[in-house]
Motif scaffolding. Structure first.
Motif, PDB file in Angstrom:
ATOM      1  N   VAL A   8       0.626  -1.248   0.128  1.00 41.24           N
ATOM      2  CA  VAL A   8       0.050   0.195  -0.143  1.00 41.24           C
ATOM      3  C   VAL A   8       0.826   1.436  -0.288  1.00 41.24           C
ATOM      4  CG1 VAL A   8      -1.559   1.455   1.266  1.00 41.24           C
ATOM      5  CG2 VAL A   8      -1.757  -0.842   1.167  1.00 41.24           C
ATOM      6  N   VAL A   9       0.632   2.311  -0.960  1.00 36.97           N
ATOM      7  CA  VAL A   9       1.759   3.856  -0.754  1.00 36.97           C
ATOM      8  C   VAL A   9       0.359   4.669  -0.794  1.00 36.97           C
ATOM      9  CG1 VAL A   9       3.716   5.125  -2.606  1.00 36.97           C
ATOM     10  CG2 VAL A   9       2.967   2.521  -2.721  1.00 36.97           C
ATOM     11  N   ASP A  29      -4.045  10.107  -0.746  1.00 34.94           N
ATOM     12  CA  ASP A  29      -4.082   9.332  -1.324  1.00 34.94           C
ATOM     13  C   ASP A  29      -3.176   7.755  -1.069  1.00 34.94           C
ATOM     14  OD1 ASP A  29      -4.969  11.516  -2.520  1.00 34.94           O
ATOM     15  OD2 ASP A  29      -2.822  11.743  -3.333  1.00 34.94           O
ATOM     16  N   ARG A  30      -4.331   7.028  -1.732  1.00 31.19           N
ATOM     17  CA  ARG A  30      -3.687   5.407  -1.311  1.00 31.19           C
ATOM     18  C   ARG A  30      -3.911   4.506  -2.293  1.00 31.19           C
ATOM     19  NH1 ARG A  30      -6.494   7.127   3.085  1.00 31.19           N
ATOM     20  NH2 ARG A  30      -4.890   7.086   4.695  1.00 31.19           N
ATOM     21  N   LEU A  31      -2.623   3.867  -2.848  1.00 27.77           N
ATOM     22  CA  LEU A  31      -3.081   3.145  -3.971  1.00 27.77           C
ATOM     23  C   LEU A  31      -2.122   2.153  -3.290  1.00 27.77           C
ATOM     24  CD1 LEU A  31      -1.736   5.314  -6.983  1.00 27.77           C
ATOM     25  CD2 LEU A  31      -4.244   4.842  -6.565  1.00 27.77           C
ATOM     26  N   LEU A  32      -2.527   0.743  -4.015  1.00 34.38           N
ATOM     27  CA  LEU A  32      -2.002  -0.732  -3.635  1.00 34.38           C
ATOM     28  C   LEU A  32      -1.782  -1.277  -4.950  1.00 34.38           C
ATOM     29  CD1 LEU A  32      -4.633  -3.516  -3.172  1.00 34.38           C
ATOM     30  CD2 LEU A  32      -5.465  -1.111  -3.076  1.00 34.38           C
ATOM     31  N   THR A  33      -0.784  -2.232  -4.955  1.00 35.34           N
ATOM     32  CA  THR A  33      -0.385  -3.826  -5.515  1.00 35.34           C
ATOM     33  C   THR A  33      -1.146  -4.753  -5.618  1.00 35.34           C
ATOM     34  OG1 THR A  33       1.384  -4.515  -4.125  1.00 35.34           O
ATOM     35  CG2 THR A  33       2.023  -2.685  -5.410  1.00 35.34           C
ATOM     36  N   ASN A  77       6.451  -4.760  -9.463  1.00 30.55           N
ATOM     37  CA  ASN A  77       6.993  -4.364 -10.428  1.00 30.55           C
ATOM     38  C   ASN A  77       6.315  -3.431 -11.389  1.00 30.55           C
ATOM     39  OD1 ASN A  77       9.491  -5.264 -10.810  1.00 30.55           O
ATOM     40  ND2 ASN A  77       8.671  -6.559 -12.255  1.00 30.55           N
ATOM     41  N   LYS A  78       5.815  -1.917 -10.352  1.00 32.75           N
ATOM     42  CA  LYS A  78       4.070  -1.501 -10.858  1.00 32.75           C
ATOM     43  C   LYS A  78       5.139   0.286 -10.347  1.00 32.75           C
ATOM     44  CE  LYS A  78       0.842  -4.295 -11.603  1.00 32.75           C
ATOM     45  NZ  LYS A  78       0.656  -4.036 -12.724  1.00 32.75           N
ATOM     46  N   ILE A  79       4.748   0.923 -11.212  1.00 33.93           N
ATOM     47  CA  ILE A  79       5.014   2.302 -11.122  1.00 33.93           C
ATOM     48  C   ILE A  79       3.132   3.277 -10.335  1.00 33.93           C
ATOM     49  CG2 ILE A  79       5.499   4.946 -12.664  1.00 33.93           C
ATOM     50  CD1 ILE A  79       7.330   2.946 -13.827  1.00 33.93           C
TER      51      ILE A  79
END
Length: 777
Positions: A430-431, A436-440, A452-454
């Motif tokens: 979790v970034v 703002d939150r995004l996850l792989t 390997n995500k941007i």
């Protein structure tokens, strides 16, 4: 079904091994247990054979489907001869007709739930006071068993109470024709009252074979996670194809309340406001003893639905020691508001008195994306030039809130902690950047995952901290914490791939594993400086304050250090008057005469400027006077040990139980001590060059103040200040009050934050299990 699941888990060979050979292994004298084992073996064999026959029958049905006609006049013989294993059902919830009334006013507030296999896969929005609601909502549902019907339930929303059941219906998926959109009308029924007419629901459905790989990944992400990081539901994943991106930003400014209902015996209230948009929540500050509170607070929500959403607003009266009183509620339907325009709303409160004044603005989504390593914005020369142009010095006064651009490459992790009984983990990342939150995606059964995500974010405040947390996915429970790192944006070195040692939840010590990140930050220094003097963005999803004996003690010691620093300075000055050291007292006396005789107001910022410059040259020359605060570090580690003890010994009696009885008061004292200590530490860290960007900004500001005070008489400066203060509300009646100096200091990290943001060095000989406090498991 249970036996089929077991057969998926164990082969028939291992099944027979456990049934027939395990008794011989456990008891060499088989004759002693033969009377018991033989019936069990026979029964197990019969069940196993029946399960195999059943599975064979299901497979035969897939190859030779029965010819039957469904209620829509289509034949099921059009299914492909081979079962694709997964289907995709696109459902459009159109409208309802003649629904049953469940409210006193003869209406209902209906919403719809879709369930599949006992799990909720979709929930519609609520249409208020309408028996013929129009939803026009779409969802995509993945199905692995067409024999499981789609269960549709309609409820009447009741605020603060249990929602009333209106009716339900089943959709037989085997009756649908593949790759053909069908309009469906379902009559609602109540099992307890089968003869009652409860209305109808109109749907449009399209059943198609699904992509097996993508379907599996989506199904694995359908589990619910804990409220600590508030991830989106399966419906959101379906809408945005696993990306979990928001389509817009809702900026809300809570201005004031007028003529609110009095809830206290003194004829007044202590009001505060709660906002909720989906899983996002915000709570305003409490304004004591007033019926016309002035809040002047601004915050942002993410808008996930293209057509808008509903913001639920409730107003409460704060009561110490008992449950807060409900004052009133209202709702904002975002679908009725035009975008890129600020709307002033005066919302009357339902179930109460008075109204709220708000400003609401809907804007398009910022540059927030998720992509693979092959798609890199900064490596594309054209896109990179556009980004650099957007944040060039020439654009310093264009869109002040858009400070910069952040790109985070989450590459891989190594040697993570094993969270499952199999000795493996199912890690995902979790970034977070402020709200703002995004996850792989999840990498299953792996302690060395590669993502390997941007991720790209818009930077609103250059003093924000990037938080990257690794969790272990657990389908049936909340995710397990594996490690975390916190990286201030100003400490990032662009384009460098680094291995960050994962820390525990409190960010006080290492845990097992490292994560490899490559981060790039591009920002406009002028915008960042201006934004530093504005109020800091508050997180709307944070853990509530808790009472901690160790935290209370730590804050007290931090405040004592600040007070002792002042006492030491006072004692030093007093010693000059006592002539304990004649040379020092003589130098102080001469300095006193010189400064007082020649004193001008500009000398105050000049003295602070000289102090900053002096510390800078000390750092450059290698004579750094900044000391590593081992006391704070030890207190942080002790606090973590206390948390572990509290988790295990939560039933302990004694002093802590009595302390929790006055928890609210103690938490307030604890927070006040933290604020006082942090204030002193932030002033110290400004002059200690803890954050060079802020220290340089302070030098620029002090230089400007010195020049202004030197050339402009004080009366003119005070006159300009007074005119600005008196006319501010006339020029901008809805301006948010702020103090630039306090906003600046809020960006300077305290000693505790410095310890938390400190980057640990990778030690190959380190074993987290050697120290209990560093092992969050």
């Amino acid at each position: 079904r249970w036996i089929e699941k077991q057969l998926d888990r164990y082969s028939s060979v291992s099944f027979f091994f456990f049934v027939f050979l395990l008794p011989d292994i456990l008891c060499p004298s088989f004759t002693a247990v033969e009377p018991v084992c033989m019936p069990v073996c026979i029964l197990a064999s019969i069940l196993w054979v029946a399960a195999k026959v059943n599975m064979l029958g299901v497979e035969l049905l897939h190859f030779f489907p029965l010819q039957r006609t469904n209620s829509f006049g289509t034949s099921n013989a059009d299914f492909p001869p081979g079962d694709p294993g997964m289907y995709q059902l696109d459902v459009t919830l159109r409208r309802g007709q003649n629904l049953a009334a469940r409210d006193r006013g003869g209406t209902s507030d209906p919403y719809v739930k879709f369930k599949l296999g006992g799990k909720e896969v979709f929930r519609s929005k609520t249409v208020h006071k309408n028996l013929n609601p129009v939803w026009e909502e779409k969802t995509c549902i993945l199905i692995d068993n067409l024999r499981e019907p789609l269960y549709i339930k309609v409820f009447d929303y009741d605020f603060g109470l249990q929602d009333d059941f209106i009716g339900s219906a089943f959709l037989d998926l085997t009756s649908l024709e593949l790759n053909r959109q069908t309009d469906v009308t379902l009559s609602l029924k109540d099992p307890h009252y089968p003869d009652h007419d409860l209305g109808s629901i109109f749907l449009s459905v399209l059943l198609a074979p699904g992509d097996q790989r993508e379907a599996t990944m989506l199904m694995r992400k359908s589990w619910k996670r804990s409220s600590k990081f508030q991830t989106q539901s399966l419906r959101l994943s379906d809408l945005h194809r696993k990306s979990q991106l928001w389509r817009g930003i809702v900026s809300v400014t809570l201005i004031e309340g007028r003529e609110l209902k009095a809830m206290d015996a003194n004829g007044l209230s202590d009001p505060y406001v709660k906002f909720r948009l989906g899983h996002q929540k915000y709570k305003s500050k409490i304004v004591p003893k007033t019926l016309n509170p002035q809040w002047r607070e601004q915050f942002d929500f993410h808008l996930y639905e293209e057509r808008g959403g509903i913001i639920d607003i409730t107003v409460w009266d704060k009561d110490v020691g008992k449950k807060d009183d409900f004052i009133g509620r209202c709702q904002i339907d975002l679908s009725t508001l035009s975008k890129e325009q600020t709307h002033k709303l005066e919302m009357p409160l339902e179930e109460g008195e008075g109204y709220l004044v708000l400003l609401v603005t809907l804007t398009a989504s910022a540059a927030v994306t998720i992509s693979d390593l092959s798609i890199n914005s900064l490596e594309d020369q054209k896109e990179r030039e556009e980004i650099l142009k957007r944040y060039s010095p020439m654009m310093m006064f264009h869109n002040i809130s858009d400070v910069g651009f952040l790109q985070v490459k989450v590459i891989r992790a190594e040697a993570l902690m094993a969270a499952d009984v199999t000795g493996k983990s199912d890690p995902f990342c979790v970034v977070e950047l402020n709200n703002d939150r995004l996850l792989t995606h999840t990498v299953y059964r792996n302690l060395n995952p590669e993502w390997n995500k941007i991720f790209t974010f818009n930077i609103k405040d250059i003093h924000s901290v990037l938080e990257v947390t690794v969790y272990d996915e657990d389908r049936d429970r909340s995710a397990d914490f594996l490690g975390k790192v916190a990286i201030p944006l100003l400490s990032i070195q662009n384009g460098e791939q680094k291995a960050y040692v994962l820390k525990n939840k409190q960010l006080t010590g290492p845990t097992k594993g490292v994560i490899y990140l490559e981060i790039d930050v591009i920002f406009n220094a002028v915008k960042a400086s201006i934004r530093t003097l504005m109020p800091k963005e508050q997180k709307y999803i944070e853990e509530e304050d808790r009472l901690s004996k160790q935290l209370l003690l730590r804050n007290f010691i931090r405040m004592k250090h600040c007070i002792m620093a002042l006492v030491t300075a006072v004692c030093y000055i007093s010693s000059c008057f006592d002539w304990d050291s004649p040379p020092r007292s003589l130098a102080a006396f001469l300095l006193f005469l010189f400064v007082v005789w020649n004193f001008e107001l500009y000398m105050i910022p000049l003295a602070l400027l000289l102090l900053l410059v002096w510390n800078y040259f000390l750092i450059v020359s290698g004579k750094d006077n900044r000391q590593h605060d081992t006391v704070v570090e030890d207190m942080l580690e002790d606090e973590e040990e206390e948390d572990d003890r509290d988790d295990k010994d939560s039933e302990k009696k004694g002093f802590m139980n009595r302390l929790y009885a006055i928890q609210e008061v103690c938490v307030t004292v604890q927070n006040i001590l933290d604020e006082i200590a942090s204030f002193g530490e932030r002033i110290k860290n400004t002059f200690n060059w803890t954050v060079p960007f802020l220290s340089w900004l302070a030098i620029v500001a002090l230089s400007v103040f010195t020049v202004i005070l030197y050339f402009i008489p004080l009366r003119y400066i005070v006159l300009v200040w007074g005119i600005n203060k008196f006319t501010k509300k006339i020029r901008n009646p809805y301006a948010i009050d702020n103090n630039e100096l306090l906003d600046f200091l809020s960006r300077v990290p305290s000693d505790v934050q410095v310890m938390q943001y400190h980057e640990l060095k990778q030690d190959p000989t380190h074993s987290p299990s050697k120290r209990k406090k560093n092992n969050p498991a």
